[in-house]
Design an enzyme around this catalytic site. Structure first.
Site, short mmCIF file in Angstrom:
data_model
loop_
_atom_site.label_atom_id
_atom_site.label_comp_id
_atom_site.label_asym_id
_atom_site.label_seq_id
_atom_site.Cartn_x
_atom_site.Cartn_y
_atom_site.Cartn_z
N LYS A 268 36.09 40.57 45.86
CA LYS A 268 34.82 39.42 46.12
C LYS A 268 33.86 39.24 46.09
O LYS A 268 33.23 38.41 47.20
CB LYS A 268 35.45 37.39 44.92
N ASP B 276 39.93 43.27 43.56
CA ASP B 276 39.62 41.65 43.66
C ASP B 276 38.92 40.52 45.20
O ASP B 276 39.28 40.08 45.15
CB ASP B 276 39.87 40.38 42.87
N ARG C 141 50.44 33.36 40.15
CA ARG C 141 51.70 32.70 40.75
C ARG C 141 53.10 32.45 39.59
O ARG C 141 54.36 32.13 39.66
CB ARG C 141 51.52 31.10 41.64
N ASP D 105 27.08 39.29 49.69
CA ASP D 105 26.85 38.96 50.52
C ASP D 105 25.31 40.00 50.25
O ASP D 105 24.83 39.87 49.24
CB ASP D 105 27.34 40.63 52.07
N LYS E 104 46.36 43.86 40.48
CA LYS E 104 45.07 43.12 41.09
C LYS E 104 45.90 42.89 43.22
O LYS E 104 46.53 42.27 43.52
CB LYS E 104 44.83 42.01 40.36
N THR F 268 38.11 29.28 39.58
CA THR F 268 39.26 28.47 38.74
C THR F 268 39.34 27.68 39.19
O THR F 268 40.23 26.97 38.21
CB THR F 268 39.70 29.62 37.33
O1 C5P Z 1 48.50 32.28 41.20
P1 C5P Z 1 47.39 31.91 39.54
O2 C5P Z 1 47.79 32.62 38.89
O3 C5P Z 1 46.80 30.75 39.95
O4 C5P Z 1 45.58 32.78 40.55
C1 C5P Z 1 45.34 33.74 40.06
C2 C5P Z 1 44.42 34.74 40.73
O5 C5P Z 1 43.01 34.68 40.43
C3 C5P Z 1 44.37 34.48 42.28
O6 C5P Z 1 44.59 36.11 42.96
C4 C5P Z 1 42.60 34.40 42.21
O7 C5P Z 1 42.16 34.91 43.85
C5 C5P Z 1 42.71 34.99 41.40
N1 C5P Z 1 40.88 34.83 40.35
C6 C5P Z 1 40.87 32.99 40.43
N2 C5P Z 1 39.95 32.58 39.93
C7 C5P Z 1 38.11 32.99 39.46
C8 C5P Z 1 38.66 34.61 40.15
C9 C5P Z 1 39.54 35.28 40.50
O8 C5P Z 1 41.61 32.70 39.73
N3 C5P Z 1 37.15 32.77 39.09
#
Ligand code: C5P
Length: 219
Positions: A60, A58, A197, A63, A31, A117
């Site tokens: 997002k 990703d 992470r 616009d 991603k 999220t």
């Molecule tokens: O580190 P972590 O597992 O929290 O990262 C989640 C990844 O998913 C990040 O790259 C974040 O931008 C992405 N994301 C998210 N929530 C969403 C869509 C994408 O956390 N609704």
């Protein structure tokens, strides 16, 4: 499809390549999100593709329809598999993204982000409204937390369900609010589980890869 995507959430090309190399051959998707894309530019996509990854871009997009159409055409030229747009941009914006992708040879599947999220849940009517933008706009999938994925998949089993916000240690979640374990995500119907992470910040990947494979194989 039941796959993992490693999120290359770093702001440096060599760090991104080293993270991707660490998990090369272990996961199907990488991603590439706003942090990496804005830091090093689109050429990183071809480099990661050359390592054998399919690309989940990703960005997002959010616009006016005309701008999202143009951005989707540009993203299609990078040969990415999935591209995110925000559902709150409205149905015309969603349609513009889908149409632009369909018009390009090998355009990406368009995936609508229902709610970040990192934010608290929205009322179920609001969630239904956002999902209807995806369905009526002709998009191919949605991004939601693992807590909502089951409800959406029950109504629309053909949509690709992407679930970020995944942890093993649910007490240590950083800025995320609505988190689940990988196993919970797959059991609720996730098709693509995003690992950020949880993989980037660990010293011993082998142990966690074994857990991840076990959890995926269970479903
Ligand atoms: O580190 P972590 O597992 O929290 O990262 C989640 C990844 O998913 C990040 O790259 C974040 O931008 C992405 N994301 C998210 N929530 C969403 C869509 C994408 O956390 N609704």
């Amino acid at each position: 499809m039941r796959e993992y995507a490693i999120a290359l959430d770093v702001n440096d090309r060599s760090e991104a390549i080293s993270l991707a190399s660490k998990y090369q051959g272990k996961f199907t998707f990488a991603k590439i999100g706003l942090e990496l894309f804005t830091a090093v530019g689109p050429s990183i996509i071809a480099e990661v593709k050359d390592m054998g990854y399919r690309i989940f871009l990703d960005l997002k997009l959010h616009d006016i329809p005309n701008t999202v159409r143009g951005a989707t055409i540009s993203c299609s030229k990078y040969g990415v598999d999935l591209l995110t747009v925000h559902c709150v941009g409205g149905i015309e914006m969603m349609r513009a993204a889908v149409q632009a992708s369909n018009d390009q040879e090998g355009g990406p599947s368009i995936v609508g982000v229902t709610q970040l999220t990192s934010l608290p849940p929205i009322p179920s009517e609001a969630l239904t409204e956002r999902v209807s933008q995806i369905v009526e706009g002709g998009a191919h999938g949605f991004v939601s937390s693992g807590l909502e994925v089951g409800t959406i998949k029950a109504r629309f089993p053909d949509l690709i369900a992407v679930v970020p916000g995944v942890r093993y240690d649910l007490d240590n979640v950083g800025d995320q609010v609505r988190v689940v374990t990988p196993s919970e995500a797959f059991s609720s119907g996730a098709n693509l589980v995003v690992l950020g992470r949880i993989l980037r910040d660990i010293e011993d990947p082998e142990r966690i890869i074994n857990f991840l494979e076990r959890d995926r194989a269970e479903f």
